[in-house]
Design a protein around this motif. Structure first.
Motif, PDB file in Angstrom:
ATOM      1  N   GLY A   1      -6.040   2.146   9.406  1.00 17.04           N
ATOM      2  CA  GLY A   1      -4.602   1.920   9.571  1.00 17.04           C
ATOM      3  C   GLY A   1      -4.217   0.481   9.240  1.00 17.04           C
ATOM      4  O   GLY A   1      -3.245   0.235   8.535  1.00 17.04           O
TER       5      GLY A   1
ATOM      6  N   GLY B   1       2.903   0.736   3.338  1.00 16.13           N
ATOM      7  CA  GLY B   1       2.268  -0.026   4.411  1.00 16.13           C
ATOM      8  C   GLY B   1       3.177  -1.069   5.032  1.00 16.13           C
ATOM      9  O   GLY B   1       2.805  -1.717   6.014  1.00 16.13           O
TER      10      GLY B   1
ATOM     11  N   LEU C   1      -5.663  -1.540   7.301  1.00 12.93           N
ATOM     12  CA  LEU C   1      -5.823  -1.823   5.869  1.00 12.93           C
ATOM     13  C   LEU C   1      -4.565  -1.462   5.077  1.00 12.93           C
ATOM     14  O   LEU C   1      -4.345  -1.957   3.985  1.00 12.93           O
ATOM     15  CB  LEU C   1      -7.041  -1.082   5.314  1.00 12.93           C
ATOM     16  CG  LEU C   1      -8.385  -1.710   5.698  1.00 12.93           C
ATOM     17  CD1 LEU C   1      -9.525  -0.747   5.433  1.00 12.93           C
ATOM     18  CD2 LEU C   1      -8.602  -3.019   4.963  1.00 12.93           C
ATOM     19  N   LYS C   2      -3.730  -0.614   5.645  1.00 11.67           N
ATOM     20  CA  LYS C   2      -2.466  -0.287   4.982  1.00 11.67           C
ATOM     21  C   LYS C   2      -1.503  -1.464   5.045  1.00 11.67           C
ATOM     22  O   LYS C   2      -0.535  -1.524   4.314  1.00 11.67           O
ATOM     23  CB  LYS C   2      -1.844   0.958   5.631  1.00 11.67           C
ATOM     24  CG  LYS C   2      -2.728   2.183   5.467  1.00 11.67           C
ATOM     25  CD  LYS C   2      -2.064   3.447   5.957  1.00 11.67           C
ATOM     26  CE  LYS C   2      -2.818   4.685   5.502  1.00 11.67           C
ATOM     27  NZ  LYS C   2      -3.913   5.075   6.353  1.00 11.67           N
ATOM     28  N   ARG C   3      -1.779  -2.389   5.950  1.00 10.46           N
ATOM     29  CA  ARG C   3      -0.975  -3.607   6.056  1.00 10.46           C
ATOM     30  C   ARG C   3      -1.659  -4.770   5.354  1.00 10.46           C
ATOM     31  O   ARG C   3      -1.362  -5.926   5.647  1.00 10.46           O
ATOM     32  CB  ARG C   3      -0.846  -4.013   7.519  1.00 10.46           C
ATOM     33  CG  ARG C   3       0.049  -3.185   8.367  1.00 10.46           C
ATOM     34  CD  ARG C   3       0.035  -3.857   9.721  1.00 10.46           C
ATOM     35  NE  ARG C   3       0.916  -3.257  10.683  1.00 10.46           N
ATOM     36  CZ  ARG C   3       1.939  -3.927  11.229  1.00 10.46           C
ATOM     37  NH1 ARG C   3       2.179  -5.170  10.889  1.00 10.46           N
ATOM     38  NH2 ARG C   3       2.689  -3.344  12.125  1.00 10.46           N
ATOM     39  N   ARG C   4      -2.590  -4.492   4.531  1.00 11.14           N
ATOM     40  CA  ARG C   4      -3.350  -5.528   3.856  1.00 11.14           C
ATOM     41  C   ARG C   4      -2.438  -6.605   3.289  1.00 11.14           C
ATOM     42  O   ARG C   4      -1.398  -6.308   2.725  1.00 11.14           O
ATOM     43  CB  ARG C   4      -4.130  -4.894   2.721  1.00 11.14           C
ATOM     44  CG  ARG C   4      -5.386  -5.581   2.473  1.00 11.14           C
ATOM     45  CD  ARG C   4      -6.122  -4.892   1.382  1.00 11.14           C
ATOM     46  NE  ARG C   4      -7.186  -5.789   1.009  1.00 11.14           N
ATOM     47  CZ  ARG C   4      -8.327  -5.408   0.517  1.00 11.14           C
ATOM     48  NH1 ARG C   4      -8.533  -4.159   0.279  1.00 11.14           N
ATOM     49  NH2 ARG C   4      -9.240  -6.275   0.222  1.00 11.14           N
TER      50      ARG C   4
ATOM     51  N   LEU D   1       1.591   5.197   8.733  1.00 12.20           N
ATOM     52  CA  LEU D   1       0.186   5.601   8.780  1.00 12.20           C
ATOM     53  C   LEU D   1      -0.026   6.985   8.180  1.00 12.20           C
ATOM     54  O   LEU D   1      -1.103   7.295   7.686  1.00 12.20           O
ATOM     55  CB  LEU D   1      -0.310   5.590  10.232  1.00 12.20           C
ATOM     56  CG  LEU D   1      -0.284   4.215  10.918  1.00 12.20           C
ATOM     57  CD1 LEU D   1      -0.575   4.366  12.403  1.00 12.20           C
ATOM     58  CD2 LEU D   1      -1.284   3.276  10.280  1.00 12.20           C
TER      59      LEU D   1
ATOM     60  N   VAL E   1       1.162   4.765   1.014  1.00 12.04           N
ATOM     61  CA  VAL E   1       0.461   5.591   2.004  1.00 12.04           C
ATOM     62  C   VAL E   1       0.571   7.070   1.639  1.00 12.04           C
ATOM     63  O   VAL E   1      -0.396   7.821   1.740  1.00 12.04           O
ATOM     64  CB  VAL E   1       1.034   5.330   3.414  1.00 12.04           C
ATOM     65  CG1 VAL E   1       0.401   6.249   4.437  1.00 12.04           C
ATOM     66  CG2 VAL E   1       0.840   3.868   3.786  1.00 12.04           C
TER      67      VAL E   1
ATOM     68  N   GLU F   1      -3.296   1.583  -3.652  1.00 10.52           N
ATOM     69  CA  GLU F   1      -3.384   0.683  -2.498  1.00 10.52           C
ATOM     70  C   GLU F   1      -2.746  -0.674  -2.780  1.00 10.52           C
ATOM     71  O   GLU F   1      -2.406  -1.398  -1.859  1.00 10.52           O
ATOM     72  CB  GLU F   1      -4.849   0.487  -2.096  1.00 10.52           C
ATOM     73  CG  GLU F   1      -5.465   1.727  -1.475  1.00 10.52           C
ATOM     74  CD  GLU F   1      -6.875   1.478  -0.963  1.00 10.52           C
ATOM     75  OE1 GLU F   1      -7.310   0.305  -0.943  1.00 10.52           O
ATOM     76  OE2 GLU F   1      -7.538   2.462  -0.595  1.00 10.52           O
TER      77      GLU F   1
ATOM     78  N   HIS G   1       0.818  -1.207   0.000  1.00 15.25           N
ATOM     79  CA  HIS G   1       0.000   0.000   0.000  1.00 15.25           C
ATOM     80  C   HIS G   1       0.867   1.279   0.000  1.00 15.25           C
ATOM     81  O   HIS G   1       1.706   1.463   0.866  1.00 15.25           O
ATOM     82  CB  HIS G   1      -0.852  -0.044   1.274  1.00 15.25           C
ATOM     83  CG  HIS G   1      -1.918   0.991   1.361  1.00 15.25           C
ATOM     84  ND1 HIS G   1      -3.243   0.668   1.525  1.00 15.25           N
ATOM     85  CD2 HIS G   1      -1.866   2.340   1.344  1.00 15.25           C
ATOM     86  CE1 HIS G   1      -3.952   1.780   1.597  1.00 15.25           C
ATOM     87  NE2 HIS G   1      -3.147   2.801   1.494  1.00 15.25           N
TER      88      HIS G   1
ATOM     89  N   GLN H   1      -0.995  -8.801   5.130  1.00 11.58           N
ATOM     90  CA  GLN H   1      -0.125  -9.298   6.200  1.00 11.58           C
ATOM     91  C   GLN H   1      -0.886 -10.073   7.267  1.00 11.58           C
ATOM     92  O   GLN H   1      -0.315 -10.570   8.214  1.00 11.58           O
ATOM     93  CB  GLN H   1       0.629  -8.123   6.854  1.00 11.58           C
ATOM     94  CG  GLN H   1       1.538  -7.385   5.870  1.00 11.58           C
ATOM     95  CD  GLN H   1       2.164  -6.146   6.500  1.00 11.58           C
ATOM     96  OE1 GLN H   1       2.623  -6.155   7.626  1.00 11.58           O
ATOM     97  NE2 GLN H   1       2.186  -5.055   5.757  1.00 11.58           N
TER      98      GLN H   1
END
Lengths: 329, 334
Positions: free
Chosen positions: B80, A36, B82-85, A58, A22, A320, A20, B87
């Motif tokens: 937040g 991400g 979802l930024k590590r989707r 973040l 960011v 994303e 992702h 994982q």
């Protein structure tokens, strides 16, 4: 009347980030892409990959020389073009999920309800009534807006004056001052924007979006506020003393049916907009005649980062699903 | 998007065993990775790589509706995560003992980002077999958690007699006849019976029948229409369920405006509703489910040739006018 859309896709340098995207900020000539996976990829000019955080990034801010990233590892890290990373704050594991840069390098960030400001004179903090949704510095003077539940707080961290509260019911998630400093605009959970004219606290409601607004960007001439969240870019007029009060917005660059505008970035010098959509497409749109040029074809995931270099010569974008690109104009 | 990340919500009154359940889910050799959202960061021993502390912040939406509440902290944390989707495979949300599950559930239907990328799988409530009866008397939160649940773990059964166990189950049934009850000691339940339930997924609504206690006979189901098909041995003073049925096809032009109007007006009193409906001249089943004023409905699939075309609609809530609702429902017959 179908018109063949002009295309710049062959001029884009594609970058696979693997996670992702960011945010992207320019450090010197190069783009710093925050991901991400906690990585910062430096691309264009310098090339580097820095593991700045142990978890996801973040939020990020940039001052043109360094990128400041806030992570779910509880760290705030500044990284320069050489790949030198410096940890500026450590919350001990609690998420730092907002970061903003003000005039003369003042830095603000938040951990839960607490907003921190670090300037030359040291560090100060302020407790907001609820978790901080967004942070923004006024263009002049040291004044920080903190968006939260049921309004926003205006704080002069260097003065002892009591912070000023701007009340409006609902959850406020992002904040931006108009470039002339007369208005504060917040994005809301309720799929609307709210604005205050700071001189007299006059409210401005800007609603009608089908999804939450995430990107706010003023055009180069400061007359329009371009926003994401609908099927087309929604631009609110800020030309006059009253701002958009009682006025209709102007719409531009509708995406294909079923898509939404997820990112928008106004060119810093010309009346030109970069627009990112939920299917991954990126377009350039001229304000004067709505002429469109394709920058990147749909890649399947929403555009999540979109930034111009300060001189307006390079556009950077990311999605994303980890597809980033640089376009030199 | 079919690849929505499943989210399971664990509720339960203080001391019922939520943390035990959470640790059991995490420690079983299922080969899956979970992100865990807990309400007291760092204070309890949970062994997981990805653990996030939340301050429960219930936000009213500025839309004039008092029960349209969301969990602001959850929106922020899910954004937040979802930024590590990629994982992790799923998300577990542990609420405080005093939490109302409704704002948690509504978050998935009222926020476009959360709803577009994650899916509420089920609300699992852990109840203490020994103390639940007392809590149902003195703690409205405990009652909400039972009323709202898709799955109830009746835990610590080793601390009660079989009569006490049966009585507490009947108390639960008086509030919520539709949840699956698992009797457990130290939350020892196969985790596949908790996760992957799709309890809020319209496509997975198969049938709506009250659940019965072990050894009880199915005594429901001959009349033209009737309500409260489940055991009636106990009545809860303020929480109730209502089950409506019609063999006659409904007129969608009457039914849909009525149900929308009903949840708009009576939403605060309705914890949950669920329906499978047969509309006149419509070869497809229409399914709906709702939480307070938030209603979600869609055509699901063709009625099968061997399937009885009847309409079922159930409500769990408090202090609603069952007779009036039933009368209005029957007036929707085409």
């Amino acid at each position: 009347m179908p018109v063949e859309t002009a295309s710049l896709t062959s001029k884009v340098r594609a970058i696979e980030t693997g996670s992702h995207v960011v945010a992207i900020h320019f450090t010197g000539e190069s783009a710093a892409i925050a991901t991400g996976k906690g990585e910062i990829l430096i691309a264009g000019g310098c090339e580097a990959l820095i593991q700045a955080h142990k978890g996801a990034i973040l939020a990020a801010a940039g001052d043109g020389k360094r990128i400041f990233t806030a992570g779910d590892d509880g760290k705030l890290v500044a990284t320069d073009i050489e790949g030198e990373a410096e940890t500026l704050a450590d919350s001990g594991g609690q998420w730092i999920d907002q970061v903003a840069l003000g005039p003369s390098g003042t830095l603000a960030w938040s951990v839960g309800k607490t907003a921190f400001v670090r300037a030359n004179k040291g560090e100060r903090s302020l407790e907001a009534p609820s978790t901080v949704g967004g942070l923004a510095f006024a263009p002049k003077g040291l004044r920080l807006a903190i968006a939260h539940y049921n309004g926003a707080t205006l704080w002069f961290p260097n003065a002892d004056a009591k912070p000023e509260t701007l009340a409006w019911k609902g959850s406020h998630l992002g904040a931006l001052f108009s470039p002339d400093g007369r208005f504060l605009i917040t994005t809301m959970q309720e799929q609307a924007l709210h604005g205050w004219r700071l001189a007299d606290g006059q409210h401005m409601r800007m609603s009608g979006y089908p999804t939450r607004v995430r990107f706010l960007s003023f055009t180069a001439n400061e007359e329009w506020l371009a926003t994401s969240g609908a099927q087309e870019v929604i631009l609110w007029p800020f030309r006059t003393r009253d701002g958009p009060m009682g006025k209709e917005p102007f719409m531009l660059a509708p995406g294909p049916s079923g898509t939404r505008v997820t990112a928008v970035a106004c060119h810093p010098k010309q009346e030109l907009l970069a627009v990112g959509y939920s299917d991954g497409m990126v377009m350039l749109v001229r304000l004067a005649d709505a002429a469109e040029v394709l920058v990147s074809r749909p890649s399947g995931a929403p555009v999540s980062a979109l930034t111009w270099r300060a001189d307006g010569k390079i556009l950077a974008f990311g999605t994303e699903n980890g597809k980033a690109g640089l376009l030199s104009l | 998007m079919s690849d929505k990340i499943p989210v399971t919500v664990l509720t339960g009154y203080l001391g019922a065993g939520k943390t035990t359940l959470l640790n059991r889910i995490l420690s079983e050799p299922h080969g899956k990775k979970y992100a865990v959202i807990v309400n007291e960061f760092g204070e309890i021993g949970i062994d997981n790589d990805l653990i996030v502390g939340a301050d429960e912040e219930v936000f009213e939406m500025n839309n004039g509706c008092i029960c349209c509440t969301v969990r602001g902290d959850l929106i922020r944390i899910l954004d937040g995560l979802l930024k590590r989707r990629g994982q992790f495979d799923g998300i577990l949300v542990e609420t405080t003992g005093l939490a109302d599950p409704a704002p948690v559930a509504q978050t998935f239907f009222l926020d476009d980002t959360v709803g577009g990328r994650t899916a509420l799988d089920a609300v699992v409530t852990v109840a203490d077999a020994k103390w639940l009866k007392a809590r149902l008397k003195d703690a409205p939160e405990a009652k909400n958690q039972i009323g709202f649940a898709d799955i109830i773990l009746l835990n610590k059964i080793d601390l009660v007699t079989s009569e006490e166990l049966r009585e507490v189950e009947l108390r639960i049934r008086a509030i919520n006849p539709y949840a699956k009850i698992h009797r457990t000691e130290r939350c020892d339940v196969p985790i596949q019976s908790l996760l992957g339930q799709g309890a809020f997924d319209l496509q997975r609504i198969l049938e709506i029948e009250p659940q019965f206690l072990a050894g009880e006979h199915h005594h429901d189901g001959h009349g033209h229409h009737h309500h409260n098909g489940g055991p009636k041995h106990y009545h809860d003073e303020d929480m109730q369920s209502l089950s409506l049925r019609s063999d006659e096809p409904l007129d969608p032009d009457k039914f849909l405006p009525w149900i929308n109007d009903l949840v708009a007006k009576e939403g605060p009193k309705i914890l949950r509703c669920k329906g499978i409906l047969s509309f006149k001249d419509d070869p497809q089943r229409f399914v709906l489910q709702g939480v307070h004023m938030v209603l979600d409905g869609d055509h699901q699939r063709d009625w099968k040739s061997d399937e009885k075309r009847e309409s079922r609609l159930v409500f769990i809530g408090r202090e609603f006018d069952a007779a009036a609702i039933e009368q209005a429902f029957l007036a929707c017959v085409a």
